[in-house]
Enzyme design. Structure first.
Site, PDB file in Angstrom:
ATOM      1  N   LYS A  79       4.396  65.126  54.565  1.00 55.16           N
ATOM      2  CA  LYS A  79       3.124  65.836  54.636  1.00 55.16           C
ATOM      3  C   LYS A  79       3.236  66.974  55.656  1.00 55.16           C
ATOM      4  CE  LYS A  79      -1.791  65.089  55.717  1.00 55.16           C
ATOM      5  NZ  LYS A  79      -2.811  64.088  56.099  1.00 55.16           N
ATOM      6  N   SER A 155      -6.782  64.164  53.427  1.00 57.44           N
ATOM      7  CA  SER A 155      -5.966  65.350  53.551  1.00 57.44           C
ATOM      8  C   SER A 155      -4.529  65.171  53.076  1.00 57.44           C
ATOM      9  CB  SER A 155      -5.955  65.820  55.010  1.00 57.44           C
ATOM     10  OG  SER A 155      -5.367  64.852  55.864  1.00 57.44           O
ATOM     11  N   SER A 179      -7.800  59.859  55.299  1.00 57.13           N
ATOM     12  CA  SER A 179      -6.886  60.801  54.665  1.00 57.13           C
ATOM     13  C   SER A 179      -5.647  60.179  54.055  1.00 57.13           C
ATOM     14  CB  SER A 179      -6.460  61.879  55.674  1.00 57.13           C
ATOM     15  OG  SER A 179      -7.531  62.735  55.958  1.00 57.13           O
TER      16      SER A 179
END
Length: 479
Positions: A79, A155, A179
């Site tokens: 990520k 996210s 997230s």
């Protein structure tokens, strides 16, 4: 190679050890999958394919300790928020970080590489991870593999979309208010938010968002989640705190009988004014029935602290103050202040709010969260083992539902979605999202199980039990 690429990371690692496939062949297949499948999804925003191929070749020739690395040659995506890798771009979903070098690996990345993982690139994330959908201005929207008209969540949406589409078996993630669990819910994956302090954020940070945020993974199987956490978990010197020790490796908990557990469940948030939706409630009821059929004591009820109407305000203070500090730090690193017009409107609003508050306001909010944490975890003292809730307050929503130019509407729509996850970030407890339900149109809807502080072992045992009883169908993967 499609069959090997379709295995989970644990299965891929075994295939390498057994000589069925080489690290190079496995990485080449994953790169081909990214090139074939990502065009319509926009999950991977930075590719390091040539370096990954070189690393895979070296692992294939390994004669040192790397030859015994548990995940030698297994491809992974990082990520692009946290999970810094030396010499690679790092944007956190924003162009304002352009050109700021990363000089050393984060501790988590260091441990992944030592375990033999080969990093293919970095995945999309909203600007600074500050919303529940992955649609950054800088890199464009990530689409849900189950239906490209829909959000993959945020996210960690880029990571979730990549794993759900079968590009890699797992990817790193992080969770400050939901997230990991929200994208896992939207993309039909396993997403475990670890206990606070289980994974180190060093050397770049001691904690994220005053301890609300922690790193983790999105995976297709419970055993991959357990094994990956085993690789990266552990206290590092200088960390501000550590999670309670586990009884042993989490991977050893997979398949271990959990015993008869006491489970409370809630289908609708107890706080007034938080609207409920039928799909998450239906998912919880189905999960409750399944847990009862597995021999657990299941009954309605949850922590009274969930109903506190003041929680969203204090949570929002912590998040916006940290976003304001992050923007200030970026300005110092690049040698010129970040101007408001360089930020997305949502983050403009959050930075302005953070700058308008005093240090005393921030500390008082943090102290309020401290007291809330104690109230929330006190529920477990009455003998409960697990709390079952929705992973998100809604089923997957269409792209654009969180309007980029209307922060007020975006905040209002986000709050009910995070109503079941953000309190668990405040408490620091472990929680896992499991893919147990689908809408009539086939979109995944996850359920969330929360355990007492430090009890990831209980979560993994029960999650694996559920996985055996109701196998997860990852329908977004190419067959």
């Amino acid at each position: 190679m499609d069959a090997v690429l379709g295995l989970d990371a644990t299965g891929q690692a075994r295939a390498v050890r057994d000589g069925q496939v080489s690290p190079l062949e496995l990485v080449e297949a994953a790169i081909a999958a990214v090139e074939e499948r990502d065009g319509g999804l926009n999950a991977v925003v930075h590719r390091r394919f040539e370096r990954a191929l070189d690393e895979a070749r070296a692992l294939g020739r390994a004669r040192d300790g790397r030859a015994d690395a548990p995940f030698r040659g297994v491809p992974i995506l990082l990520k692009d928020l946290g999970w810094r890798q030396a010499g690679e771009p790092y944007h956190a979903g924003s162009r304002v970080r352009e050109g700021i070098p990363v000089e050393e690996d984060g501790y988590g990345v260091r441990r992944l590489r030592a375990a033999g993982f080969v990093i293919l690139g970095r995945t999309n994330t909203p600007e600074f991870g500050s919303t529940i959908t992955t649609e950054p201005t800088a890199f464009g929207p990530t689409r849900n593999p189950y239906d490209p008209r829909y959000s993959a969540g945020g996210s960690s949406g880029g990571s979730a979309a990549a794993v759900a589409a079968g590009m890699t078996a797992l990817a790193t993630a992080s969770d400050g208010g939901g997230s990991i669990r929200v994208p896992a819910s939207f993309c039909g994956l396993v997403g475990l938010k670890p206990s606070r302090g289980r994974l180190s954020l060093g050397p770049n940070a001691g904690e994220g968002w005053n301890g609300l945020s922690c790193p983790g993974f999105v995976t297709r199987t419970v055993r991959d989640t357990a094994a990956a956490l085993d690789v990266v978990a552990g206290f590092e010197p200088g960390d501000p705190y550590a999670a309670p020790p586990l009884p042993g490796p989490l991977a050893a908990e997979v398949g271990r009988e959990p015993g008869r557990l006491r489970v409370g469940f809630v289908t609708r948030h107890p706080r007034e004014g938080v609207p409920g939706e039928p799909e998450p409630a239906q998912a919880v009821l189905r999960a409750a029935a399944l847990l009862e059929s597995l021999g657990h004591d299941v009954a309605p009820g949850g922590p009274p602290a969930l109903a506190d109407p003041d929680f969203p305000h204090h949570f929002g203070v912590i998040v916006s103050d940290n976003i304001a500090a992050q923007v200030e730090a970026i300005g110092r690193l690049r040698g010129r202040p970040v101007e408001m017009e360089e930020l997305e409107p949502r983050n403009q609003a959050m930075v302005a709010a953070g700058r308008a508050r005093s240090a005393a306001d921030h500390i008082l909010a943090a102290q309020w969260i401290d007291a809330f944490r104690r109230r929330l975890v006190s529920w477990w003292r009455d003998g409960h083992d697990l709390l079952l809730m929705p992973s998100a307050g809604t089923a997957p929503f269409p792209l654009g539902w969180i309007p980029p130019d209307d922060p007020a509407t975006g905040f209002a729509r986000s709050a009910p979605v995070l109503a079941f996850t953000s309190p668990v970030n405040a408490s620091g407890q472990p929680a896992v999202s499991l893919p147990l339900h689908r809408t009539a149109s086939g979109l995944p809807v996850g359920v969330q199980l929360v355990a007492a502080p430090g009890r990831e072992d209980v979560l993994v045992r029960v999650a694996a039990q559920i996985e055996r009883a109701a196998p997860f169908e990852h329908a977004a993967m190419p067959r």
